[in-house]
Design an enzyme around this catalytic site. Sequence first.
Site, PDB file in Angstrom:
ATOM      1  N   HIS A 232       0.812  -1.218   0.000  1.00 34.91           N
ATOM      2  CA  HIS A 232       0.000   0.000   0.000  1.00 34.91           C
ATOM      3  C   HIS A 232       0.849   1.273   0.000  1.00 34.91           C
ATOM      4  O   HIS A 232       0.311   2.380   0.082  1.00 34.91           O
ATOM      5  CB  HIS A 232      -0.926  -0.018   1.231  1.00 34.91           C
ATOM      6  CG  HIS A 232      -2.094   0.901   1.142  1.00 34.91           C
ATOM      7  ND1 HIS A 232      -2.329   1.911   2.042  1.00 34.91           N
ATOM      8  CD2 HIS A 232      -3.105   0.974   0.249  1.00 34.91           C
ATOM      9  CE1 HIS A 232      -3.424   2.561   1.725  1.00 34.91           C
ATOM     10  NE2 HIS A 232      -3.920   2.015   0.642  1.00 34.91           N
ATOM     11  N   LYS A 234       3.172   4.443  -1.212  1.00 37.93           N
ATOM     12  CA  LYS A 234       3.268   5.341  -2.361  1.00 37.93           C
ATOM     13  C   LYS A 234       4.579   6.101  -2.231  1.00 37.93           C
ATOM     14  O   LYS A 234       4.736   6.936  -1.340  1.00 37.93           O
ATOM     15  CB  LYS A 234       2.104   6.345  -2.400  1.00 37.93           C
ATOM     16  CG  LYS A 234       0.740   5.740  -2.735  1.00 37.93           C
ATOM     17  CD  LYS A 234      -0.023   5.364  -1.525  1.00 37.93           C
ATOM     18  CE  LYS A 234      -1.413   4.862  -1.868  1.00 37.93           C
ATOM     19  NZ  LYS A 234      -2.059   4.201  -0.722  1.00 37.93           N
ATOM     20  N   ASP A 239      17.229   9.864  -8.155  1.00 35.06           N
ATOM     21  CA  ASP A 239      18.671  10.104  -7.965  1.00 35.06           C
ATOM     22  C   ASP A 239      19.099  10.047  -6.501  1.00 35.06           C
ATOM     23  O   ASP A 239      20.072  10.699  -6.105  1.00 35.06           O
ATOM     24  CB  ASP A 239      19.074  11.453  -8.580  1.00 35.06           C
ATOM     25  CG  ASP A 239      18.986  11.440 -10.102  1.00 35.06           C
ATOM     26  OD1 ASP A 239      18.893  10.339 -10.682  1.00 35.06           O
ATOM     27  OD2 ASP A 239      19.009  12.525 -10.709  1.00 35.06           O
ATOM     28  N   HIS A 413      -9.103  11.520   0.530  1.00 31.87           N
ATOM     29  CA  HIS A 413      -8.233  10.341   0.657  1.00 31.87           C
ATOM     30  C   HIS A 413      -6.962  10.658   1.447  1.00 31.87           C
ATOM     31  O   HIS A 413      -6.137   9.777   1.688  1.00 31.87           O
ATOM     32  CB  HIS A 413      -7.888   9.835  -0.748  1.00 31.87           C
ATOM     33  CG  HIS A 413      -7.290   8.475  -0.784  1.00 31.87           C
ATOM     34  ND1 HIS A 413      -6.001   8.244  -1.237  1.00 31.87           N
ATOM     35  CD2 HIS A 413      -7.782   7.264  -0.425  1.00 31.87           C
ATOM     36  CE1 HIS A 413      -5.743   6.953  -1.155  1.00 31.87           C
ATOM     37  NE2 HIS A 413      -6.797   6.333  -0.669  1.00 31.87           N
ATOM     38  N   LYS A 415      -4.355  11.192   4.312  1.00 32.29           N
ATOM     39  CA  LYS A 415      -4.129  10.626   5.641  1.00 32.29           C
ATOM     40  C   LYS A 415      -3.120  11.534   6.343  1.00 32.29           C
ATOM     41  O   LYS A 415      -1.943  11.563   5.980  1.00 32.29           O
ATOM     42  CB  LYS A 415      -3.558   9.204   5.561  1.00 32.29           C
ATOM     43  CG  LYS A 415      -4.395   8.221   4.703  1.00 32.29           C
ATOM     44  CD  LYS A 415      -3.829   8.119   3.307  1.00 32.29           C
ATOM     45  CE  LYS A 415      -4.314   6.945   2.498  1.00 32.29           C
ATOM     46  NZ  LYS A 415      -5.663   6.576   2.468  1.00 32.29           N
ATOM     47  N   ASP A 420      -0.574  19.955  17.802  1.00 32.22           N
ATOM     48  CA  ASP A 420      -0.147  21.251  18.353  1.00 32.22           C
ATOM     49  C   ASP A 420       0.606  22.110  17.343  1.00 32.22           C
ATOM     50  O   ASP A 420       1.546  22.846  17.704  1.00 32.22           O
ATOM     51  CB  ASP A 420       0.708  21.034  19.603  1.00 32.22           C
ATOM     52  CG  ASP A 420      -0.100  20.467  20.761  1.00 32.22           C
ATOM     53  OD1 ASP A 420      -1.340  20.458  20.666  1.00 32.22           O
ATOM     54  OD2 ASP A 420       0.505  20.027  21.753  1.00 32.22           O
TER      55      ASP A 420
END
EC number: 2.7.8.-
Length: 495
Positions: A232, A234, A239, A413, A415, A420
Amino acid sequence: MLINFFSSIEVLFVIIKWILLLGYWWLITEVTIRILFKRRTVPSAMAWLLIIYVVPFIGAIIYLLLGELNLEKKRIKRSKIIWISALKKIKKLKNYKEIFTTKNSHIARSLFRLCKHRQGIGGVKSEKINILNDPDNVMQSVINDINLAKISIEMIFYIWHPGGWTNYVVEVLIKAANRGVKCRLILDSAGSKNFLKSIQVKIMRKSGIKIVEALNLNILQIFLRRMDLRQHRKMILIDNYIGYTGSMNMIDPKFFKKNRKIGEWIDIMIRMEGPVASAMRIIFSCDWEIETGENIFYAPYDTKKCNIIKKDNNYKTQVIPSGPGVSEGVIHQVLLTAIYSAKKILIMTTPYLVPSDDILHAICTASQRGVSVYIIIPKFIDSILVKWASRSFFSELLHAGVLIYQFEGGLLHTKSILVDDQLSLVGTVNLDMRSLWLNFEITLMVDNRNFGKKLKKIQTNYMSLSKVLHLKEWSKRPYWKRIIERFFYFFSPLL
């Protein structure tokens, strides 16, 4: 003679009946024992027991398919060897003292210590960090960086969906490969199944781009490995200096799931430069070696460039990989610690709100001890099961004083967690059991107030496009909805 024949048939049926009955009870007993002796939460164990006793045979089969975290024996052995090797690589990385953070804010200090203890590596510096929350800007930035790549381009994605901007990314990747840049892609077998079968993949491979199908869906392995265990993450690495991570898959929202009538997917990606890319690449190199057997690790960040990162105003970051065999349970510990660290304000965005009991209680406790807690979730999501399971937590959260915002501008979508205004967590982890305990995920933790302000601006914009859910309004919902919510609440540990 005929009477003896029918008598023999009757005896045979009785024998078969008893064999099936004994086999049934053996299966139920075996699965029950496995559920009780596995280390799992009580709600999870109770949910599985309910399934196998309500729908006995089918429930037992479902448990054997999805109830245990099984990997192939060869993969388990290979993973252990590779991650032991990764620890040695991390030790080598420690020789580059300039790239590590030495001081953290009081809010982040315990979290960075936790990650260093669990993962063997502390926080690293980043020269530049930008939050990209417009998909067109994300894709344009990625394309520009690919066009400037000289050595390597490496990516991991759960979903790679053709169309729109994604096709342009394919074009520039092919051009990069043709000019000698090493291109490696890890794509999840389930999330990217349509793309992996497309003509584009054949063309990319012919140009020299290496594409690996992670956690291959194979009917022959159905009882050897959980089919819902997914890659899952991404990630984009260029380089060994530029890194991207966040919630966005390799998709153009204008072309993705247009028929679902839930609006475009809303995501963010973080673009980073500097030593943090080396930390991310250790994760990629391990994933690559697990899938292919090829060791692609090379020297980390060039210390000759460290004249910039010695300044005190650089970003302090921590890359947190999670999943089977990778500091198991660490992301759950990190989220709990982050929530309990909040003193003034806690803002959370997640598409799927099915938290563990520990996280739910931590959120409610934070609100009850005076922290302003905001949770932003999409009003419309792509999973009916998760929709009802999420709603089952609303009452407890609202009674604790948590403000729930239902985003109406598409499928939110993103997350993210902001503590603070100082500590930020962004990545691929949803607040559900699959992300917390099952899938291979990645989270970026940033200890920087300026970054926190940028994230808060995005979160505040989400709130402006949301409807606040009030306790009085929620209490008036029909009883048939409450029954459905309670039903799915019982199964929430399995979602």
